[in-house]
Design a protein around this motif. Structure first.
Motif, mmCIF file in Angstrom:
data_model
loop_
_atom_site.group_PDB
_atom_site.id
_atom_site.type_symbol
_atom_site.label_atom_id
_atom_site.label_comp_id
_atom_site.label_asym_id
_atom_site.label_seq_id
_atom_site.Cartn_x
_atom_site.Cartn_y
_atom_site.Cartn_z
ATOM 1 N N LEU A 86 0.818 -1.203 0.000
ATOM 2 C CA LEU A 86 0.000 0.000 0.000
ATOM 3 C C LEU A 86 0.853 1.255 0.000
ATOM 4 N N THR A 87 1.956 1.268 0.747
ATOM 5 C CA THR A 87 2.820 2.444 0.746
ATOM 6 C C THR A 87 3.392 2.694 -0.650
ATOM 7 N N LYS A 88 3.779 1.632 -1.335
ATOM 8 C CA LYS A 88 4.314 1.809 -2.691
ATOM 9 C C LYS A 88 3.247 2.326 -3.637
ATOM 10 N N GLN A 89 2.023 1.850 -3.463
ATOM 11 C CA GLN A 89 0.922 2.342 -4.291
ATOM 12 C C GLN A 89 0.675 3.824 -4.035
ATOM 13 N N ILE A 90 0.773 4.246 -2.773
ATOM 14 C CA ILE A 90 0.587 5.658 -2.425
ATOM 15 C C ILE A 90 1.670 6.513 -3.071
ATOM 16 N N VAL A 91 2.917 6.062 -2.965
ATOM 17 C CA VAL A 91 4.030 6.810 -3.570
ATOM 18 C C VAL A 91 3.820 6.958 -5.074
ATOM 19 N N HIS A 92 3.417 5.879 -5.722
ATOM 20 C CA HIS A 92 3.169 5.930 -7.171
ATOM 21 C C HIS A 92 2.097 6.967 -7.501
ATOM 22 N N SER A 93 1.031 7.002 -6.723
ATOM 23 C CA SER A 93 -0.045 7.966 -6.965
ATOM 24 C C SER A 93 0.436 9.394 -6.746
ATOM 25 N N LEU A 94 1.210 9.616 -5.695
ATOM 26 C CA LEU A 94 1.710 10.965 -5.407
ATOM 27 C C LEU A 94 2.657 11.453 -6.502
ATOM 28 N N GLN A 95 3.463 10.546 -7.027
ATOM 29 C CA GLN A 95 4.395 10.936 -8.090
ATOM 30 C C GLN A 95 3.655 11.384 -9.343
ATOM 31 N N GLY A 96 2.430 10.887 -9.526
ATOM 32 C CA GLY A 96 1.627 11.351 -10.646
ATOM 33 C C GLY A 96 1.047 12.743 -10.417
ATOM 34 N N LEU A 97 0.984 13.152 -9.145
ATOM 35 C CA LEU A 97 0.392 14.443 -8.812
ATOM 36 C C LEU A 97 1.408 15.580 -8.759
ATOM 37 N N THR A 98 2.691 15.253 -8.604
ATOM 38 C CA THR A 98 3.707 16.299 -8.485
ATOM 39 C C THR A 98 5.065 15.791 -8.944
ATOM 40 N N ALA A 99 5.823 16.688 -9.524
ATOM 41 C CA ALA A 99 7.208 16.381 -9.885
ATOM 42 C C ALA A 99 8.169 17.251 -9.090
ATOM 43 N N ASP A 100 7.632 18.114 -8.241
ATOM 44 C CA ASP A 100 8.440 19.095 -7.532
ATOM 45 C C ASP A 100 8.741 18.719 -6.085
ATOM 46 N N LEU A 101 7.889 17.919 -5.472
ATOM 47 C CA LEU A 101 8.074 17.580 -4.067
ATOM 48 C C LEU A 101 8.912 16.321 -3.920
ATOM 49 N N ARG A 102 9.732 16.304 -2.900
ATOM 50 C CA ARG A 102 10.564 15.138 -2.613
ATOM 51 C C ARG A 102 9.747 14.145 -1.793
ATOM 52 N N ILE A 103 9.644 12.902 -2.289
ATOM 53 C CA ILE A 103 8.855 11.865 -1.632
ATOM 54 C C ILE A 103 9.790 10.722 -1.241
ATOM 55 N N THR A 104 9.749 10.331 0.028
ATOM 56 C CA THR A 104 10.636 9.285 0.532
ATOM 57 C C THR A 104 9.810 8.122 1.065
ATOM 58 N N LEU A 105 10.159 6.910 0.636
ATOM 59 C CA LEU A 105 9.469 5.704 1.056
ATOM 60 C C LEU A 105 10.318 4.964 2.079
ATOM 61 N N VAL A 106 9.698 4.573 3.188
ATOM 62 C CA VAL A 106 10.412 3.840 4.228
ATOM 63 C C VAL A 106 9.571 2.640 4.645
ATOM 64 N N VAL A 107 10.024 1.431 4.299
ATOM 65 C CA VAL A 107 9.315 0.201 4.659
ATOM 66 C C VAL A 107 10.332 -0.855 5.071
ATOM 67 N N GLY A 108 9.844 -1.917 5.703
ATOM 68 C CA GLY A 108 10.713 -3.019 6.063
ATOM 69 C C GLY A 108 11.060 -3.858 4.856
ATOM 70 N N GLY A 109 11.928 -4.838 5.073
ATOM 71 C CA GLY A 109 12.320 -5.722 3.986
ATOM 72 C C GLY A 109 13.515 -5.228 3.217
ATOM 73 N N LYS A 110 13.966 -4.029 3.501
ATOM 74 C CA LYS A 110 15.136 -3.455 2.837
ATOM 75 C C LYS A 110 16.009 -2.786 3.880
#
Length: 402
Positions: A86-110
């Motif tokens: 779900l977090t990755k899906q949210i990031v993907h959606s936000l990237q479609g809404l803006t190219a100017d804001l910095r978006i950082t994803l933080v999840v387990g498994g990495k």
């Protein structure tokens, strides 16, 4: 109503138009104008109704308008969601809404080192699972005192999978001068209590009663012995080999065994669950999305993190311990206006679970096969000890690294 009529600026309207979005969904129509005014939002809506854009659009507009620079280790906006998918899906959606804001994803498994290094410079929007955010807090790698926008997405599932203690730790770290939006598919008492800790005089927006499912989903149940479930599933899947099907198992070991059985039976199948690495889960969903895999076997880790429009069938191979999870599972079908079919298997020891699902749905599920088990048609009875066991099990679904 169009997005232009919601009070959005021309730049955002142009972005949405480029994405093919001209008319808001009901939850967006209600939530966006209130959020643009800075109000706290408590949104109740079923999955697949456009909740991500309902909070993503006003969040991007507000952050872009402020034109501030994030301080080191800080996040101007924070979005918490229960699963990696779900977090990755949210990031993907936000990237479609803006190219100017910095978006950082933080999840387990990495590794936590890479996102920690990005946060050292500050970020506009941090999208995280609660458990991983706690890891960053313990390392003193993030400062939430300057966070002015907070979103809790799928809040009910965060409670279901045991994140309540993490949320209680996070709340005091946030600045009090903030706007908060909380979205949930259901509204149990615990969510009302949680909203009291995070929200200030919220506007409640609700587009469907809690537990209501998409109108285009047909529901059916097969009464079948536990040891005959695999054979029945193969028979049913064989009738629509060209369609995508999502099969839900209660446990991660059960999901893996079932996937291997389907693979030996000649189906292009894969699985996702808590024992899979993030890379394995990403590859499985990608293969399912592109169609090289037609059957995805999953635990509830995937119930709210898959947004693939043409999933024709959802099989509840095991009925969920938490009846509301049935709603989230079948929310993976009948998306984007399409029809969908929800097929449940009910063994003799799952009658109570089926009754609980029907109570949440407010309807009887059509019997498609088998003979109803003894006691299915009886009025619900309170069985001593049963409810306490169900309550405890409802808080112990599959644990996953966040």
């Amino acid at each position: 109503m169009t997005f232009n009529e919601l009070g959005l600026n021309a730049r955002m309207v142009s972005r949405l138009d480029a994405l093919g979005l001209t008319r808001p969904t009901p939850i967006q129509e209600q939530a966006i104008p209130q959020a643009l005014q800075g109000r706290d939002i408590l949104g109740i809506a079923q999955t697949g109704t456009g909740k991500t854009a309902a909070f993503g659009i006003p969040l991007v507009v507000a952050l872009s308008k402020a034109q501030e620079k994030a301080a080191p280790k800080s996040a101007r906006g924070l979005i918490l969601a229960p699963t990696r998918e779900l977090t990755k899906q949210i990031v993907h959606s936000l990237q479609g809404l803006t190219a100017d804001l910095r978006i950082t994803l933080v999840v387990g498994g990495k590794s936590i080192n890479a996102p920690a290094a990005k946060l050292a410079r500050g970020t506009d929007i941090l999208v995280a699972t609660p458990g991983r955010l706690i890891d960053l807090m313990d390392r003193r790698a993030v400062d939430l005192s300057k966070t002015r926008f907070l979103v809790l997405d799928e809040a009910d599932q965060m409670l279901d999978i045991g994140f309540v203690h993490a949320l209680r730790r996070i709340a005091p770290m946030l600045g009090k001068n903030r706007q908060t939006m909380m979205f949930s598919a259901t509204m149990p008492k615990a969510i009302a209590e949680l909203s009291g800790h995070y929200l200030d005089k919220p506007i409640r927006v609700e587009v469907s009663p809690p537990g209501k499912v998409a109108d285009k989903v047909s529901h059916s149940v097969h009464f079948v012995a536990k040891d005959q479930k695999q054979g029945l599933l193969i028979e049913l899947l064989d009738g629509h080999r060209d369609d995508r099907a999502l099969v839900f198992s209660r446990t991660k070991h059960g999901a893996e065994r079932l996937m291997k059985h389907l693979d030996r039976a000649g189906f292009a199948a894969t699985s996702i669950h808590g024992n899979k690495s993030q890379g394995q889960r990403d590859r499985a969903i990608a293969a399912f999305r592109e169609g090289s895999v037609r059957v995805l076997v999953a635990t509830d880790v995937a119930a709210r993190g898959i947004d693939i429009p043409d999933v024709g069938h959802v099989y509840n191979y095991d009925l969920p311990n938490v009846p509301e999870n049935y709603v989230h599972r079948i929310g993976r079908t009948a998306r984007a206006g399409r029809d969908g079919r929800a097929v449940a298997f009910c063994a003799a020891d799952e009658v109570a679970e089926l009754k609980a699902v029907e109570k949440v749905l407010g309807m009887r599920v059509q019997i498609a096969g088998g003979r109803a088990w003894e006691g299915f048609g009886d009025a619900p009875k309170a069985k001593k000890g049963r409810q306490s066991r169900r309550r405890s099990s409802s808080r112990r679904p599959e644990r996953m690294a966040a």
